[in-house]
Design a protein around this motif. Structure first.
Motif, short mmCIF file in Angstrom:
data_model
loop_
_atom_site.label_atom_id
_atom_site.label_comp_id
_atom_site.label_asym_id
_atom_site.label_seq_id
_atom_site.Cartn_x
_atom_site.Cartn_y
_atom_site.Cartn_z
N LEU A 191 1.19 -1.21 -0.12
CA LEU A 191 0.05 0.15 -0.22
C LEU A 191 1.08 1.23 -0.07
CD1 LEU A 191 -2.91 -1.32 2.64
CD2 LEU A 191 -2.68 -1.16 -0.44
N ALA A 192 1.92 1.66 0.72
CA ALA A 192 2.82 2.69 1.14
C ALA A 192 3.52 3.11 -0.55
CB ALA A 192 4.32 2.58 1.68
N ASN A 193 3.53 1.75 -1.48
CA ASN A 193 3.59 2.25 -2.78
C ASN A 193 2.63 2.72 -3.55
OD1 ASN A 193 5.65 1.58 -5.22
ND2 ASN A 193 3.96 0.53 -6.53
N TYR A 194 1.28 2.15 -3.09
CA TYR A 194 0.34 3.27 -4.50
C TYR A 194 0.21 5.05 -3.49
CZ TYR A 194 -1.34 -0.82 -5.44
OH TYR A 194 -1.67 -1.80 -6.06
N LYS A 195 0.81 5.52 -2.43
CA LYS A 195 1.17 6.46 -1.60
C LYS A 195 0.06 6.95 -0.70
CE LYS A 195 3.25 9.78 -5.62
NZ LYS A 195 2.99 10.48 -6.54
N LEU A 196 -0.46 5.52 -0.32
CA LEU A 196 -1.54 5.48 0.19
C LEU A 196 -0.76 5.10 2.37
CD1 LEU A 196 -4.73 4.66 0.45
CD2 LEU A 196 -3.50 2.17 0.39
N ALA A 197 -1.82 6.02 2.62
CA ALA A 197 -1.07 5.88 4.29
C ALA A 197 -1.73 5.30 5.15
CB ALA A 197 -1.13 7.73 4.45
N VAL A 198 -1.05 4.12 5.62
CA VAL A 198 -1.60 3.18 6.67
C VAL A 198 -1.40 3.88 7.97
CG1 VAL A 198 -1.29 0.54 7.06
CG2 VAL A 198 -1.02 1.30 4.80
N VAL A 199 -2.24 3.51 8.81
CA VAL A 199 -2.41 4.17 9.78
C VAL A 199 -2.55 3.20 11.22
CG1 VAL A 199 -5.03 5.51 10.15
CG2 VAL A 199 -4.39 2.94 10.18
N ARG A 200 -1.49 3.45 12.29
CA ARG A 200 -0.60 2.56 12.58
C ARG A 200 -1.40 1.06 13.47
NH1 ARG A 200 0.48 1.51 17.54
NH2 ARG A 200 2.50 0.58 18.78
N ASP A 201 -2.45 1.49 14.43
CA ASP A 201 -3.17 0.88 15.29
C ASP A 201 -3.48 -0.43 14.41
OD1 ASP A 201 -2.58 1.85 17.51
OD2 ASP A 201 -4.47 2.75 17.98
N GLN A 202 -3.77 -1.58 14.25
CA GLN A 202 -4.98 -2.69 13.18
C GLN A 202 -5.22 -3.43 14.80
OE1 GLN A 202 -1.45 -3.02 11.77
NE2 GLN A 202 -1.40 -5.67 11.98
N ALA A 203 -5.96 -3.85 14.11
CA ALA A 203 -7.27 -4.89 14.65
C ALA A 203 -6.79 -6.14 14.34
CB ALA A 203 -8.52 -5.62 14.57
N SER A 204 -6.25 -7.04 15.21
CA SER A 204 -5.47 -8.35 14.99
C SER A 204 -6.54 -9.26 15.06
CB SER A 204 -4.26 -8.42 15.44
OG SER A 204 -3.50 -7.65 14.51
N PHE A 205 -6.53 -11.15 15.10
CA PHE A 205 -7.46 -11.56 14.99
C PHE A 205 -6.81 -13.55 15.71
CE2 PHE A 205 -10.13 -8.43 14.16
CZ PHE A 205 -10.99 -7.91 15.14
N SER A 206 -6.86 -13.93 16.23
CA SER A 206 -6.01 -15.00 16.11
C SER A 206 -7.27 -16.42 16.05
CB SER A 206 -5.98 -15.20 17.53
OG SER A 206 -5.35 -17.01 17.14
N ILE A 207 -6.77 -16.93 14.82
CA ILE A 207 -7.73 -18.52 14.55
C ILE A 207 -8.65 -19.30 15.74
CG2 ILE A 207 -7.68 -18.27 11.67
CD1 ILE A 207 -5.72 -20.63 12.03
N PHE A 208 -6.86 -18.88 16.56
CA PHE A 208 -7.33 -20.31 17.44
C PHE A 208 -7.98 -19.30 19.39
CE2 PHE A 208 -3.49 -21.35 15.69
CZ PHE A 208 -3.91 -22.37 15.07
N THR A 209 -8.54 -17.90 18.87
CA THR A 209 -9.01 -18.09 20.49
C THR A 209 -10.42 -16.59 19.56
OG1 THR A 209 -7.09 -15.64 20.13
CG2 THR A 209 -6.78 -17.39 21.53
N ASP A 210 -9.41 -16.05 18.78
CA ASP A 210 -11.40 -16.02 18.45
C ASP A 210 -11.89 -15.93 17.17
OD1 ASP A 210 -10.63 -12.92 19.56
OD2 ASP A 210 -8.75 -12.94 18.25
N VAL A 211 -12.17 -17.06 17.04
CA VAL A 211 -13.11 -18.39 16.29
C VAL A 211 -13.59 -19.24 17.34
CG1 VAL A 211 -13.28 -19.61 14.13
CG2 VAL A 211 -12.28 -16.90 14.15
N ALA A 212 -14.29 -19.73 17.09
CA ALA A 212 -15.19 -20.52 17.88
C ALA A 212 -16.40 -21.48 17.31
CB ALA A 212 -16.06 -20.26 19.40
#
Length: 192
Positions: free
Chosen positions: A130-151
């Protein structure tokens, strides 16, 4: 109001992705500062990249590319919901991104990622693309584990995993509004 496209990160059948995309859409529905729409590259029938001229020239020959690019032009910001496949993003997402370029310039993005290790390597690879597109990516992101966030195949995120989403959206809104003026100044310069 900031227009945000939610981009699903895979076209894989029976993937977890639609559940997480739906969660993102629900989270944004209550935010009065944004208008969100799911934009699935799969609905544009993009083949393997078939444009002769590189995307940066914006001289698209194919109707599917023109339609995909025109749709992306409508938005000020993007949230990519990406799984991690083999320590990276899916091939289908990379292919869809390769069709376009300037449609992302001077806009902002956030990343929601998931996988066995929360999809963090996919998110890092996506940031570089995305940086190649001159697209600013914010720092924070939501990250999910298939082991703890999926039942039992159902997305059931923990509070710890969802916590960064709100600050990510706050930054997307702030940066998105600021970057509108950058795009407007660029348009005025081109018109002069």
């Amino acid at each position: 109001m900031l227009n945000i496209a939610i981009i699903p990160g895979t076209s894989r059948p029976q993937a977890l992705n639609p559940q997480i995309v739906n969660w993102v859409e629900q989270q944004l529905a209550s935010n009065g500062d944004v208008r969100a729409e799911v934009v699935d590259f799969g609905s544009f029938d993009l083949p393997l990249l078939d444009e002769v001229i590189p995307a940066g020239a914006k001289m698209y020959a194919n109707d599917h590319t023109k339609a995909w690019g025109a749709k992306l032009e409508e938005f000020d910001a993007f949230i990519f919901v990406t799984p991690e496949y083999n320590h990276s993003i899916s091939g289908s997402l990379k292919n869809a991104l390769d069709f376009v370029a300037t449609e992302f310039n001077h806009k902002v993005a956030g990343i929601v990622n998931y996988g066995a290790d929360k999809g963090v390597r996919a998110a890092e690879h996506l940031r570089h693309i995305l940086a190649n597109y001159k697209l600013a990516v914010v720092r924070d992101q939501a990250s999910f584990s298939i082991f703890t966030d999926v039942a039992d195949g159902t997305f059931a995120p923990t509070e710890v995993s969802t916590a960064p989403f709100a600050s990510m959206v706050d930054d997307i809104v702030a940066w998105g509004e600021a970057l509108k003026s950058v795009r407007e100044a660029g348009a005025e310069e081109q018109a002069a």
